[in-house]
Design an enzyme around this catalytic site. Structure first.
Site, short mmCIF file in Angstrom:
data_model
loop_
_atom_site.label_atom_id
_atom_site.label_comp_id
_atom_site.label_asym_id
_atom_site.label_seq_id
_atom_site.Cartn_x
_atom_site.Cartn_y
_atom_site.Cartn_z
N ARG A 35 0.82 -1.22 0.00
CA ARG A 35 0.00 0.00 0.00
C ARG A 35 0.85 1.26 0.00
O ARG A 35 0.41 2.30 -0.51
CB ARG A 35 -0.95 0.00 1.20
CG ARG A 35 -2.10 -0.96 0.97
CD ARG A 35 -3.06 -0.99 2.13
NE ARG A 35 -4.22 -1.79 1.78
CZ ARG A 35 -5.11 -2.22 2.66
NH1 ARG A 35 -4.98 -1.91 3.95
NH2 ARG A 35 -6.13 -2.93 2.27
N LYS A 196 -18.37 -15.83 2.15
CA LYS A 196 -19.78 -15.68 2.50
C LYS A 196 -20.60 -15.07 1.38
O LYS A 196 -20.25 -14.01 0.84
CB LYS A 196 -19.90 -14.81 3.76
CG LYS A 196 -19.43 -15.55 5.01
CD LYS A 196 -19.34 -14.62 6.20
CE LYS A 196 -20.72 -14.16 6.66
NZ LYS A 196 -20.59 -13.09 7.68
N GLY A 346 -8.87 -8.22 -1.02
CA GLY A 346 -7.58 -8.48 -0.38
C GLY A 346 -7.10 -9.91 -0.57
O GLY A 346 -5.94 -10.15 -0.93
N GLY A 369 -13.50 -3.56 0.44
CA GLY A 369 -14.88 -3.06 0.52
C GLY A 369 -15.17 -2.00 -0.53
O GLY A 369 -16.24 -2.00 -1.15
P1 ADP Z 1 -11.65 -11.12 -0.97
O1 ADP Z 1 -10.83 -10.68 0.22
O2 ADP Z 1 -10.78 -11.37 -2.18
O3 ADP Z 1 -12.83 -10.25 -1.25
P2 ADP Z 1 -13.18 -12.95 0.64
O4 ADP Z 1 -12.66 -12.28 1.86
O5 ADP Z 1 -14.59 -12.76 0.28
O6 ADP Z 1 -12.24 -12.57 -0.61
O7 ADP Z 1 -12.99 -14.52 0.74
C1 ADP Z 1 -11.77 -15.12 1.05
C2 ADP Z 1 -11.96 -16.30 1.94
O8 ADP Z 1 -12.88 -17.24 1.37
C3 ADP Z 1 -10.67 -17.07 2.13
O9 ADP Z 1 -10.31 -16.96 3.48
C4 ADP Z 1 -11.03 -18.50 1.76
O10 ADP Z 1 -10.47 -19.46 2.62
C5 ADP Z 1 -12.52 -18.50 1.85
N1 ADP Z 1 -13.13 -19.59 1.08
C6 ADP Z 1 -13.03 -19.81 -0.24
N2 ADP Z 1 -13.66 -20.95 -0.59
C7 ADP Z 1 -14.19 -21.47 0.55
C8 ADP Z 1 -14.96 -22.63 0.87
N3 ADP Z 1 -15.32 -23.51 -0.08
N4 ADP Z 1 -15.32 -22.83 2.15
C9 ADP Z 1 -14.96 -21.95 3.10
N5 ADP Z 1 -14.23 -20.84 2.88
C10 ADP Z 1 -13.85 -20.59 1.62
MG MG Z 2 -11.14 -10.94 2.33
#
Ligand code: ADP
Ligand code: MG
Length: 389
Positions: A35, A196, A346, A369
Site C-alpha cells: 500500500r 460468504k 484483499g 470493501g
Molecule cells: P476477498 O478478500 O478477495 O474479497 P473474501 O474475503 O470474500 O475474498 O474470501 C476469502 C476467503 O474465502 C478465504 O479466506 C477463503 O479461505 C474462503 N473460502 C473460499 N472458498 C471457501 C470454501 N469452499 N469454504 C470456506 N471458505 C472458503
Molecule cells: Mg477478504
C-alpha cells in the site's frame, strides 16, 4: 471524470494527501508495504512539482483514542527508505504543534501526520475535526481508494473545506474499474468466490445483469447449490440467503455457472483427508473446500473467449495448500488471457501474488470493501466529494 493532481497547480502549495497506509504490522515493523508503494507515484509527482506534501492515513482500529502500537512511525521509516529521503513525522494529526510543523515545511518536503483514527471525529466525520485537518492544507488530494467507501473526516469531510482532487492511484482505480462498470468489452465474464454469500449477493445480482457469464465457486457457491437442492454436507450454507439465492438461480437465464465437481475434506486443515467428487455427491459430514478439476476446465473454457474478466473471491480455501489448486489455476488462466483482466479484494490479490502472475493482470485493485461497492454500482463518498473535470 474527476480532477486529478495533474489538473491543478501544486507548486509551493501545502497539499494534504489522504493515503491508505493501513498496512499490516508485525513486531512494530511494516510487514507488507504494497500500500505504501502504491501511492509513491503521487507523492513523487507532488515532490517533483515542489509541493509541500502532508500525508495522512488511518491505521487499524484504535477506537478514537491513542493506541501506541498503532502509531505511524514504522510507516514513516519505510516510506523514507522507499523515497530515499527523510520523511518527518508528527505525533498528532491536528493542533498547534502539527500546524507549526506544517508551517516549517519547505517546497519539496514531506511530512507524515499521526493516525487519524486516534480522534473520534475521524469516523464520526465531525465537521470541526475535518476543518482542523483542512486548515493544514491549501489543496486536498485523495489517493486512498481503499478507504473511499467510508464517509470519514479525512476521506470525505475535509473535501468540504478544501479544493479536492484525485491522486494518481485513485485515478488509475477509477479508470480501470469504471471501464468494467460502464463499458465492459464482451464477452464479459465475471468470477466470484470467497467465503460468504451474504457479503456479496447484491453484487452477484448486479453483475448478473451486466455480465455474459458469471462463474461462481468458493464458499458462496454452497448456498446457491443448496438452493438448487444439492446436499453440501458440512459446508457452510447461509440459511438467510437461501431464498434470494433461489430467486437468482431462477432468473439467471443460464448465465450463472456453478461447480460440477468439488474437492471435499473431512476436516478443515492441511492434513485432512480429501477427495474429488461430483457436486451432488458430497459425503455427509464432509465439506467443500475447492472447485474440482472438471470445474476448472469448465471455467477455463468460458474464460478463454472473454474480452474482459472481473474476478473477486478465491474459489477455495486457498490458505491451505491442498485446497489452493482451483484458485491458482484460475489465476494462471487469467494471466494467459489477451483480454482485460481486473481483480479486486484483499484475499484475491494475495492469491494472484501467490500464483506469481500479478504482473500479467491488467489491474489489481487496492480496494476490498471499496472495490465491491464501486463494482456494485454504489457511489463512494470519498469519490463523490472530489471535483469533476
Ligand atoms: P476477498 O478478500 O478477495 O474479497 P473474501 O474475503 O470474500 O475474498 O474470501 C476469502 C476467503 O474465502 C478465504 O479466506 C477463503 O479461505 C474462503 N473460502 C473460499 N472458498 C471457501 C470454501 N469452499 N469454504 C470456506 N471458505 C472458503
Ligand atoms: Mg477478504
Amino acid at each position: 471524470m474527476k480532477k486529478t493532481i495533474k489538473d491543478v497547480a501544486v507548486a509551493g502549495k501545502r497539499v494534504l494527501v489522504r493515503v491508505d497506509f493501513n498496512v499490516p504490522l508485525a513486531s512494530g515493523k511494516v510487514a507488507d508495504d504494497t500500500r505504501i508503494r502504491a501511492v509513491l507515484p503521487t507523492i513523487k509527482y507532488l515532490l517533483d512539482q515542489r509541493a509541500r506534501v502532508i500525508l495522512c492515513s488511518h491505521l487499524g482500529r484504535p477506537k478514537g483514542k491513542v493506541a501506541e502500537e498503532l502509531r505511524l512511525d514504522p510507516v514513516a521509516g519505510r516510506l523514507s527508505g522507499l523515497l530515499g529521503r527523510e520523511v518527518a513525522k508528527v505525533d498528532d494529526c491536528i493542533g498547534p504543534e502539527v500546524e507549526s510543523a506544517v508551517e516549517k515545511l519547505e517546497p519539496g518536503e514531506v511530512l507524515l501526520l499521526e493516525n487519524t483514527r486516534f480522534h473520534p471525529g475521524e469516523k464520526a466525520n465531525d465537521p470541526d475535526f475535518a476543518r482542523q485537518l483542512a486548515k493544514l492544507g491549501e489543496l486536498y488530494v485523495d489517493d486512498a481508494f481503499g478507504a473511499a467507501h467510508r464517509a470519514h473526516a479525512s476521506t470525505e469531510g475535509v473535501a468540504h473545506y478544501l479544493p479536492a482532487v484525485a491522486g494518481l492511484l485513485m485515478e488509475r482505480e477509477l479508470e480501470a474499474l469504471g471501464r468494467v462498470l460502464k463499458n465492459p468489452e464482451r464477452p464479459f465474464v465475471t468470477v466470484l468466490g470467497g467465503a460468504k454469500i451474504s457479503d456479496k449477493i447484491g453484487l452477484l445480482e448486479h453483475l448478473l445483469e451486466r455480465a455474459d457469464a458469471l462463474l461462481v465457486g468458493g464458499g458462496m457457491a454452497n448456498t446457491l447449490l443448496n438452493a438448487r437442492g444439492v446436499q453440501v454436507g458440512q459446508s457452510l450454507v447461509e440459511e438467510g440467503s437461501l431464498e434470494q439465492a433461489g430467486r437468482i438461480l431462477e432468473g439467471s437465464g443460464g448465465k450463472l455457472i456453478l461447480p460440477e465437481d468439488v474437492i471435499v475434506a473431512e476436516t478443515l486443515d492441511a492434513a485432512a483427508n480429501w477427495r474429488t467428487v461430483p457436486v451432488d455427491n458430497v459425503p455427509l459430514g464432509w465439506r467443500i473446500v475447492d472447485i474440482g478439476p472438471r470445474t476448472v476446465e469448465l471455467f477455463q473454457e468460458r474464460l478463454s473467449a472473454a474480452k474482459m474478466v472481473l474476478w473477486n473471491g478465491p474459489l477455495g480455501v486457498f490458505e491451505l495448500e491442498p485446497f489452493a489448486g482451483g484458485t491458482l489455476a484460475i489465476a494462471r488462466t487469467l494471466a494467459e488471457l489477451d483480454g482485460v483482466t481486473v481483480i479486486g479484494g484483499g484475499d484475491s490479490a494475495a492469491a494472484v501474488n501467490r500464483a506469481g502472475v500479478a504482473e500479467r493482470i491488467t489491474h489489481i485493485s487496492t480496494g476490498g470493501g471499496a472495490f465491491l461497492e464501486f463494482i456494485g454500482g454504489k457511489e463512494l463518498p470519498g469519490v463523490a466529494a472530489l471535483q469533476d473535470k
